[in-house]
Design a protein around this motif. Structure first.
Motif, short mmCIF file in Angstrom:
data_model
loop_
_atom_site.label_atom_id
_atom_site.label_comp_id
_atom_site.label_asym_id
_atom_site.label_seq_id
_atom_site.Cartn_x
_atom_site.Cartn_y
_atom_site.Cartn_z
N SER B 105 -39.25 61.06 136.40
CA SER B 105 -39.75 60.89 137.77
C SER B 105 -40.40 59.51 137.94
O SER B 105 -40.21 58.86 138.97
CB SER B 105 -40.75 62.00 138.12
OG SER B 105 -41.93 61.85 137.38
N VAL B 106 -41.13 59.07 136.92
CA VAL B 106 -41.74 57.74 137.01
C VAL B 106 -40.67 56.65 136.96
O VAL B 106 -40.74 55.64 137.67
CB VAL B 106 -42.79 57.54 135.89
CG1 VAL B 106 -43.38 56.14 135.95
CG2 VAL B 106 -43.90 58.56 136.00
N SER B 107 -39.64 56.89 136.15
CA SER B 107 -38.58 55.88 136.03
C SER B 107 -37.78 55.76 137.33
O SER B 107 -37.27 54.69 137.67
CB SER B 107 -37.66 56.19 134.84
OG SER B 107 -36.61 57.02 135.23
N LEU B 108 -37.68 56.86 138.10
CA LEU B 108 -36.96 56.81 139.37
C LEU B 108 -37.64 55.87 140.35
O LEU B 108 -36.99 55.23 141.18
CB LEU B 108 -36.87 58.22 139.99
CG LEU B 108 -35.88 59.21 139.36
CD1 LEU B 108 -35.97 60.56 140.04
CD2 LEU B 108 -34.46 58.67 139.42
N VAL B 109 -38.97 55.79 140.25
CA VAL B 109 -39.72 54.95 141.19
C VAL B 109 -39.86 53.52 140.66
O VAL B 109 -39.72 52.55 141.40
CB VAL B 109 -41.11 55.57 141.47
CG1 VAL B 109 -41.93 54.65 142.37
CG2 VAL B 109 -40.95 56.94 142.13
#
Lengths: 121, 406
Positions: B105-109
């Motif tokens: 989820s952090v990598s998506l942002v």
């Protein structure tokens, strides 16, 4: 002594041990008993520790655990220290008075002390 | 007032337990591959988990014992090891998947590689456990509730489902060669819905709030509404993926690709919304899974436990959380994509359900623990039937899927 006052093994084995200062220290792993001169079998103490637990799992595991751990973590709580048997086994004194009660202190002083915010006094 | 507050325990338990990397993965895969054809499994799982949660709450309220301590006291140490080992293996794999979900989820942002963010996710979860109190974790659900609404908003935006899609609800289309995948997902959905760790979390919370028999009605309401709420959000994920992905014939192979289901109705905003949802859901589930396993170990061995104490007041409990987190980190680093870990972890849970839940059924029928509040026969039969079915489906479909090359 009324019938209800007799303890059965189920009231001792695997029960939660709580000290006078409300610390949960361990659960009973085994009991220690001795034959008296008059032929009676008397409970002496409650055993806690990984070796006692290993013996519960398998007789063959007992000697292996003993070789590895060398009685380092085994403790016996004398029966006279127990004041009450209700939901938990209550001990007469505070955790610091029992060797098993010091296990938590060991973890705090040797491992958790290196992490900030541990709440250690 | 205090009783009214305890419903937050149920909602909190259901969100952490229901919506996790496992549920999102299995629901999204089910929706993308089989449309609405697996909603029935989710409904069945919800029925079982609502029954089980009610039982765990009743056990805690009447016997004043958590599930783990009741197992040890009723069946002894040797038997206690059996569910402990089964849960430990399945749930550390699932925890690795939740940590992966946080990292993805952090990598998506941020656009950073999720593998780099993986250890950061583990440290983040550990920090929350180390610093937070129960009350802090209890405030999370409000945020999560809003996020779940975004799934429902997504469904509304996409409009009414096509007639073809609707028909999959009662007549799923399973192409030749797909049955193994279909049944594997049945197992995965049941395993991720009927999360055993939920029962440890719920009964521990009930003990911390000092429930007694006056809480039994409250407990029943909490179980129904809490689990119902969790179930609605999972079904929403399944419907959304079915509507957004199935028409495009997209199957999702990584957790990150699942963002497409939100990107279709809401474009770029949807991707961010998906990332936030994934982050919140996986953080909640990682915390709940980690704490539950640590509760189980500490309670079974008779150590102090609980979040309302500083680490120095429950040192062995906090040491256990640290060790479990390190093991999950290692599993995650060598395990590959979190989606795979979540799917296999969920199916593995389904497989071991009888081992970890039959002790509960036995306890619930034991008057020495439940007095006159023992289980109704219908509850026994329904729960046992669903558990056994879940395990059999997992037993059959897991080897089949391996043989067909995953």
């Amino acid at each position: 002594m009324a019938r209800d006052d007799y303890l059965v093994m189920r009231d001792l084995i695997d029960q939660q041990i709580v000290t006078a200062d409300n610390r949960s220290v361990a659960r009973v792993a085994d009991v220690e008993a001795a034959w008296q001169e008059d032929g009676r079998l008397v409970l002496i103490g409650l055993c806690v520790g990984p070796q006692a637990l290993a013996r519960r799992v398998s007789g063959r595991l007992g000697p292996i655990a003993r070789f590895l751990l060398r009685e380092k973590f085994e403790h016996v709580i004398p029966m006279e220290e127990i004041t009450g048997v209700s939901l938990d086994l209550r001990l007469r004194q505070n955790a610091v008075h029992f060797s098993v009660g010091q296990a938590d202190d060991w973890v705090v002083n040797h491992i958790l002390r290196f992490i900030p915010g541990n709440g250690r006094q | 007032m205090k009783k009214a507050l305890s419903i937050t325990l149920g909602i909190m338990t259901s969100i952490g337990g229901f919506l996790d990397a496992g549920t999102i993965s299995t629901s999204a895969q089910a929706g993308a591959s089989f449309g609405f054809g697996l909603i029935w499994a989710l409904v069945l799982g919800t029925l079982a988990v609502a029954l089980l949660v009610e039982m765990a709450g009743r056990l805690a309220a009447v016997s004043k014992q958590t599930y783990a301590s009741a197992i040890r006291e009723r069946f002894g140490f040797k038997f206690f090891l059996v569910p402990l080992v089964a849960e430990f293996i399945a749930e550390t794999i699932l925890l690795a998947a939740q940590l992966g979900g946080v990292a993805v989820s952090v990598s998506l942002v941020t656009g950073l590689d999720w593998r780099l963010l993986y250890p950061v996710a583990a440290i983040f979860i550990w920090l929350v456990v180390w610093c937070a109190r129960f009350s802090v974790i209890e405030n999370g659900p409000a945020l999560l509730g809003l996020v779940v609404l975004s799934f429902i908003a997504g469904i509304i935006t996409l409009g009414t489902p096509t007639r073809d899609l609707m028909s999959t609800l009662w007549h799923p289309t399973v192409e030749p060669g797909e049955p193994a995948g279909y049944f594997f997902l049945v197992a995965g959905i049941l395993g991720s819905t009927i999360s055993p760790y939920l029962l440890h979390f719920y009964s521990s919370g009930a003990r911390e709030d000092k429930w007694d028999e006056s809480y039994l009605t409250m407990n029943r309401i909490t179980a129904i509404f809490g689990m119902g709420f969790g179930s609605i959000s999972s079904i929403a994920v399944m419907i959304l993926t079915a509507m957004a992905l199935q028409p495009l014939h997209i199957t999702v192979n990584t957790l990150g690709e699942m963002g497409i289901m939100m990107a279709r109705p809401f474009s770029i905003l949807g991707s961010i919304l998906f990332a936030v949802t994934l982050f919140a859901v996986c953080t909640g589930a990682a915390l709940e899974g980690l704490l539950s396993l640590s509760f189980m170990i500490s309670q079974g061995l008779g150590w102090d436990w609980g979040l309302d104490e500083r680490p120095a007041q429950a040192p062995r409990f906090y040491l256990v959380t640290l060790i479990i987190l390190i093991i999950a980190l290692i599993i995650g680093v060598i395990g590959g994509d979190p989606l795979k870990l979540a799917l296999y972890g969920s199916a593995l849970i389904a497989l071991v359900l009888p081992i970890v839940l039959f002790p509960l059924l036995a306890l619930m029928n034991d008057p020495s623990f439940l007095q006159d509040h023992t289980n109704h026969r219908l509850a026994n039969v329904a729960t046992a039937a669903i558990i056994i079915m879940a395990s059999l489906v997992a037993l059959v479909s897991m080897p089949l899927l391996f043989l067909s090359g995953g």
